[in-house]
Design a protein around this motif. Structure first.
Motif, PDB file in Angstrom:
ATOM      1  N   GLU A  74       0.741  -1.149  -0.049  1.00 30.89           N
ATOM      2  CA  GLU A  74      -0.035  -0.025  -0.090  1.00 30.89           C
ATOM      3  C   GLU A  74       0.900   1.237  -0.129  1.00 30.89           C
ATOM      4  OE1 GLU A  74      -3.876  -0.861   2.412  1.00 30.89           O
ATOM      5  OE2 GLU A  74      -1.972  -1.034   3.536  1.00 30.89           O
ATOM      6  N   LEU A  75       2.133   1.296   0.220  1.00 31.61           N
ATOM      7  CA  LEU A  75       2.994   2.230   0.361  1.00 31.61           C
ATOM      8  C   LEU A  75       3.223   2.758  -1.310  1.00 31.61           C
ATOM      9  CD1 LEU A  75       5.004   3.821   2.129  1.00 31.61           C
ATOM     10  CD2 LEU A  75       6.844   2.284   1.356  1.00 31.61           C
ATOM     11  N   GLY A  76       2.887   2.070  -2.204  1.00 36.53           N
ATOM     12  CA  GLY A  76       3.045   2.458  -3.346  1.00 36.53           C
ATOM     13  C   GLY A  76       4.059   1.814  -4.329  1.00 36.53           C
ATOM     14  N   ARG A  77       4.361   2.528  -5.473  1.00 32.72           N
ATOM     15  CA  ARG A  77       5.287   1.893  -6.359  1.00 32.72           C
ATOM     16  C   ARG A  77       6.456   1.428  -6.148  1.00 32.72           C
ATOM     17  NH1 ARG A  77       5.653   6.426 -10.973  1.00 32.72           N
ATOM     18  NH2 ARG A  77       6.972   7.664 -10.200  1.00 32.72           N
ATOM     19  N   GLY A  78       7.097   2.355  -5.310  1.00 36.90           N
ATOM     20  CA  GLY A  78       8.519   2.098  -4.631  1.00 36.90           C
ATOM     21  C   GLY A  78       8.394   0.796  -4.180  1.00 36.90           C
ATOM     22  N   ARG A  79       7.562   0.179  -3.356  1.00 39.66           N
ATOM     23  CA  ARG A  79       7.573  -1.088  -2.833  1.00 39.66           C
ATOM     24  C   ARG A  79       7.649  -2.064  -3.856  1.00 39.66           C
ATOM     25  NH1 ARG A  79       8.313  -5.217  -1.282  1.00 39.66           N
ATOM     26  NH2 ARG A  79       7.477  -6.172   0.610  1.00 39.66           N
ATOM     27  N   ALA A  80       7.104  -1.863  -5.035  1.00 38.30           N
ATOM     28  CA  ALA A  80       7.219  -2.945  -6.122  1.00 38.30           C
ATOM     29  C   ALA A  80       8.493  -3.179  -6.847  1.00 38.30           C
ATOM     30  CB  ALA A  80       5.978  -2.528  -6.984  1.00 38.30           C
ATOM     31  N   PHE A  81       9.258  -2.143  -6.524  1.00 38.16           N
ATOM     32  CA  PHE A  81      10.633  -2.196  -7.394  1.00 38.16           C
ATOM     33  C   PHE A  81      11.667  -2.769  -6.722  1.00 38.16           C
ATOM     34  CE2 PHE A  81       9.210   2.230  -9.016  1.00 38.16           C
ATOM     35  CZ  PHE A  81       8.969   1.698 -10.322  1.00 38.16           C
ATOM     36  N   THR A  82      12.529  -3.608  -7.375  1.00 37.70           N
ATOM     37  CA  THR A  82      13.640  -4.259  -7.116  1.00 37.70           C
ATOM     38  C   THR A  82      14.408  -3.387  -5.961  1.00 37.70           C
ATOM     39  OG1 THR A  82      13.730  -5.712  -8.858  1.00 37.70           O
ATOM     40  CG2 THR A  82      15.859  -5.535  -7.605  1.00 37.70           C
ATOM     41  N   PRO A  83      14.992  -3.803  -4.805  1.00 37.07           N
ATOM     42  CA  PRO A  83      15.743  -3.036  -3.955  1.00 37.07           C
ATOM     43  C   PRO A  83      16.974  -2.215  -4.687  1.00 37.07           C
ATOM     44  CG  PRO A  83      14.949  -4.744  -2.651  1.00 37.07           C
ATOM     45  CD  PRO A  83      14.669  -4.760  -4.317  1.00 37.07           C
ATOM     46  N   GLY A  84      17.384  -0.881  -4.545  1.00 40.69           N
ATOM     47  CA  GLY A  84      18.401  -0.436  -5.204  1.00 40.69           C
ATOM     48  C   GLY A  84      17.975   0.058  -6.751  1.00 40.69           C
ATOM     49  N   TRP A  85      16.889   0.049  -6.926  1.00 41.33           N
ATOM     50  CA  TRP A  85      16.403   0.580  -8.415  1.00 41.33           C
ATOM     51  C   TRP A  85      15.008   1.421  -8.290  1.00 41.33           C
ATOM     52  CZ3 TRP A  85      18.715  -0.472 -12.735  1.00 41.33           C
ATOM     53  CH2 TRP A  85      17.947  -0.294 -13.979  1.00 41.33           C
TER      54      TRP A  85
END
Length: 275
Positions: A74-85
């Motif tokens: 629910e935090l948003g799209r940042g949570r969906a990306f691979t870490p460091g990206w």
């Protein structure tokens, strides 16, 4: 019974919310340093950030956020990306530059110039950065990324917003925070560069174009820092007009009426000696 909305779903009346603190984002310390009351509180914030997971110890850069793995989608799209990206724990230059700009404006000069050599693009190793160090990036993949070959490499996902911060740093470093000011109802120009000795060339000189018209050269034979306890100060200034007419002043202040003429772009060049 609960009401059914237009989509055939039960309507819910929310009676209360419970706040959930999310992981650290760099935006917070940017605002905190901007609002800090003194140098000591700004330094405390800086040192806390340096010890936190916002600081990438391998790259010596500042990430947009700390790890998001424990956050909800629910935090948003940042949570969906691979870490460091992208928005998930990468080094977004716009955000990182906003942070070190506030470090500079707060007066943490040693900290700023130490970081500058690690975070500003011209100082990076092109072999690691992966492109010309004359080109900016939207973000730099951090060491949180599972692919080590991406660490420190710059990517352009969209237009970078970092240019404004670079220009702000540049003008503060070269001319000072408030070069023009009013003194006894007259406009004066006060040059107060904030530069480390190592930024001067082999001849002890550094030059920049002021207001797009006037070339200013600082001559610093001893390559002294222009800030701190044993700083070098401007001892005299020479202003050259387009017709080669020259005016000289002791100290770092150009008085009226020449301050306004320089602001209007009438001066060809200015040379200031730092001793």
């Amino acid at each position: 019974s609960n009401k059914i909305n237009l989509h055939g779903k039960e309507s819910v009346r929310v009676l209360k919310f419970e706040a959930h603190p999310v992981t650290y984002f760099l935006e917070g310390p940017v605002k905190a340093i901007k609002l800090s009351q003194n140098l000591q509180s700004a330094k405390a914030i800086y040192e806390t950030v340096k010890k936190s997971e916002l600081f990438d110890r391998k790259l010596k850069m500042y990430k947009t956020c700390a790890p998001l793995k424990n956050e909800s989608m629910e935090l948003g799209r940042g949570r969906a990306f691979t870490p460091g990206w992208l928005e998930n724990e990468s080094v977004f230059t716009h955000m990182e530059f906003k942070y070190i700009l506030e470090v500079l404006k707060a007066g943490l000069y040693d900290e700023f110039f130490s970081d500058m050599k690690n975070v500003l693009i011209p100082f990076l190793d092109p072999a690691v950065y992966g492109r010309s160090t004359l080109e900016n990036s939207s973000f730099i993949a951090s060491s949180a990324n599972p692919d080590p070959s991406t660490h420190g490499k710059g990517y352009v996902a969209r237009l970078s917003g970092s240019t404004a911060e670079i220009l702000s740093m540049w003008i503060i470093m070269m001319a000072g925070k408030n070069p023009f000011r009013i003194k006894e109802d007259n406009l004066i120009l006060s040059l107060n560069p904030i530069l480390p000795g190592w930024l001067f060339d082999d001849d002890g000189k550094v030059s920049f174009r002021f207001l797009g018209k006037t070339d200013i050269t600082y001559v610093n034979p001893a390559k002294k820092d222009t800030y701190g306890m044993n700083k070098g100060a401007i001892s005299n200034i020479k202003v050259t007009l387009p017709d080669d007419e020259i005016y000289e002043y002791a100290g770092n202040i150009i008085p009226a009426p020449f301050a306004s003429r320089i602001r209007s772009g009438e001066a060809a060049s200015i040379t200031a000696v730092i001793e």
